[in-house]
Scaffold this motif. Structure first.
Motif, mmCIF file in Angstrom:
data_model
loop_
_atom_site.group_PDB
_atom_site.id
_atom_site.type_symbol
_atom_site.label_atom_id
_atom_site.label_comp_id
_atom_site.label_asym_id
_atom_site.label_seq_id
_atom_site.Cartn_x
_atom_site.Cartn_y
_atom_site.Cartn_z
ATOM 1 N N ALA A 152 0.793 -1.278 0.004
ATOM 2 C CA ALA A 152 0.064 0.030 0.110
ATOM 3 C C ALA A 152 0.794 1.155 -0.036
ATOM 4 O O ALA A 152 0.538 2.110 -0.929
ATOM 5 C CB ALA A 152 -0.901 0.067 1.177
ATOM 6 N N LEU A 176 -4.023 6.977 -3.915
ATOM 7 C CA LEU A 176 -5.131 5.976 -3.502
ATOM 8 C C LEU A 176 -5.402 5.010 -3.960
ATOM 9 O O LEU A 176 -5.618 3.992 -3.709
ATOM 10 C CB LEU A 176 -6.317 6.790 -3.109
ATOM 11 C CG LEU A 176 -6.275 8.074 -1.864
ATOM 12 C CD1 LEU A 176 -7.457 8.712 -1.825
ATOM 13 C CD2 LEU A 176 -5.879 7.275 -0.572
ATOM 14 N N SER A 230 -4.817 1.562 -2.067
ATOM 15 C CA SER A 230 -5.973 0.743 -1.866
ATOM 16 C C SER A 230 -5.715 -0.530 -2.633
ATOM 17 O O SER A 230 -6.178 -1.707 -2.090
ATOM 18 C CB SER A 230 -7.204 1.316 -2.412
ATOM 19 O OG SER A 230 -7.305 1.632 -3.740
ATOM 20 N N LEU A 276 -3.854 -2.450 -0.031
ATOM 21 C CA LEU A 276 -4.475 -2.861 1.174
ATOM 22 C C LEU A 276 -5.318 -4.163 0.741
ATOM 23 O O LEU A 276 -5.485 -5.158 1.556
ATOM 24 C CB LEU A 276 -5.291 -1.724 1.561
ATOM 25 C CG LEU A 276 -4.712 -0.428 2.292
ATOM 26 C CD1 LEU A 276 -5.916 0.368 2.780
ATOM 27 C CD2 LEU A 276 -3.939 -1.215 3.519
ATOM 28 N N TRP A 308 -11.981 2.606 -10.088
ATOM 29 C CA TRP A 308 -11.224 3.563 -9.940
ATOM 30 C C TRP A 308 -11.055 4.564 -11.128
ATOM 31 O O TRP A 308 -10.792 5.753 -11.085
ATOM 32 C CB TRP A 308 -9.861 3.019 -9.582
ATOM 33 C CG TRP A 308 -9.502 3.112 -8.191
ATOM 34 C CD1 TRP A 308 -9.252 2.098 -7.326
ATOM 35 C CD2 TRP A 308 -9.511 4.315 -7.280
ATOM 36 N NE1 TRP A 308 -9.120 2.621 -5.995
ATOM 37 C CE2 TRP A 308 -9.186 3.894 -5.923
ATOM 38 C CE3 TRP A 308 -9.353 5.629 -7.459
ATOM 39 C CZ2 TRP A 308 -8.997 4.753 -4.882
ATOM 40 C CZ3 TRP A 308 -9.222 6.609 -6.419
ATOM 41 C CH2 TRP A 308 -9.079 6.053 -5.208
#
Length: 230
Positions: A98, A131, A135, A138, A158
């Motif tokens: 991440a 991000l 993400s 993650l 996205w």
């Protein structure tokens, strides 16, 4: 150095909360304050990344991937929202985690805008692409992103989320010039970007279908062979 790191961990979230409070109570300047919030978020991730034990070769790899992602925007500049940058950042986050994904995304936005044009939108692009990588890192070990369809859905989502984040910047910037922003204006603004967001989502899918498995295999091989980002 330890005191500086501790101050960064504690101070940056406090600064972000103060800026958020100012945004609520000092509404006429919330565009400028929002830039401060975005900058605080970037600094927070950079502080967390700096605290990690990382080797020089890992930094070189991050720089190379960020450069590839940045350069990838340039040949497609004439095609709105069509570029491999989001795909590269997504795959990098999946493989290397991440925080590395966020750094690659943020640096790619900053570096590519040195050619395509810097402006108040740059911090928002840095966070948006950051991000994407964050993400992906993650969710990288979940069943969802381990599947091919999960990765495609992630890229499609996205494609729209990136556009919506930039829409927020656009709406806030318009309000700075005395424009009245109501729900109708917001819906009109988002509707106007829908085609570009769709093109972004489709390009993410096409790049993944064509190159996704190969990129993941190559980057995973580098990670295993040289023990990167363990």
């Amino acid at each position: 150095m330890q005191h500086i790191r501790a101050l960064g961990k504690i101070g940056l979230p406090i600064v972000a909360l103060i800026l958020l409070g100012l945004t609520i109570w000092w509404g006429e300047n919330y565009f400028l304050i929002s830039i401060g919030i975005i900058a605080s978020a970037i600094l927070l991730i950079l502080t967390r990344f700096e605290n990690r034990k990382i080797e020089a070769r890992e930094l070189v790899l991050i720089a190379v991937l960020a450069s590839i992602a940045a350069v990838g925007r340039i040949p497609f500049a004439s095609l709105p929202s069509v570029q491999p940058t989001t795909f590269i950042i997504m795959i990098s986050g999946l493989v290397f985690g991440a925080e590395s994904g966020f750094i690659i995304g943020a640096v790619a936005a900053l570096a590519s805008n040195m050619i395509l044009g810097q402006g108040p939108w740059t911090p928002w692009q840095m966070v948006a692409w950051g991000l994407v990588g964050f993400s992906a890192g993650l969710l990288g070990r979940t069943k969802f992103l381990k599947s091919t369809w999960g990765k495609i859905v992630f890229g499609v989502v996205w494609g729209f989320l990136f556009g919506w984040i930039m829409n927020v910047w656009g709406i806030l910037s318009l309000s700075q010039y005395g424009n009245v922003i109501d729900m109708n204006a917001v819906l009109t603004y988002f509707a106007g970007s829908a085609l570009f967001d769709f093109m972004h989502a489709v390009s993410n899918t096409v790049f993944f279908v064509l190159f996704g498995k190969k990129w993941i295999a190559v980057l995973s091989r580098f990670k295993r062979k040289y023990g990167l980002m363990e």
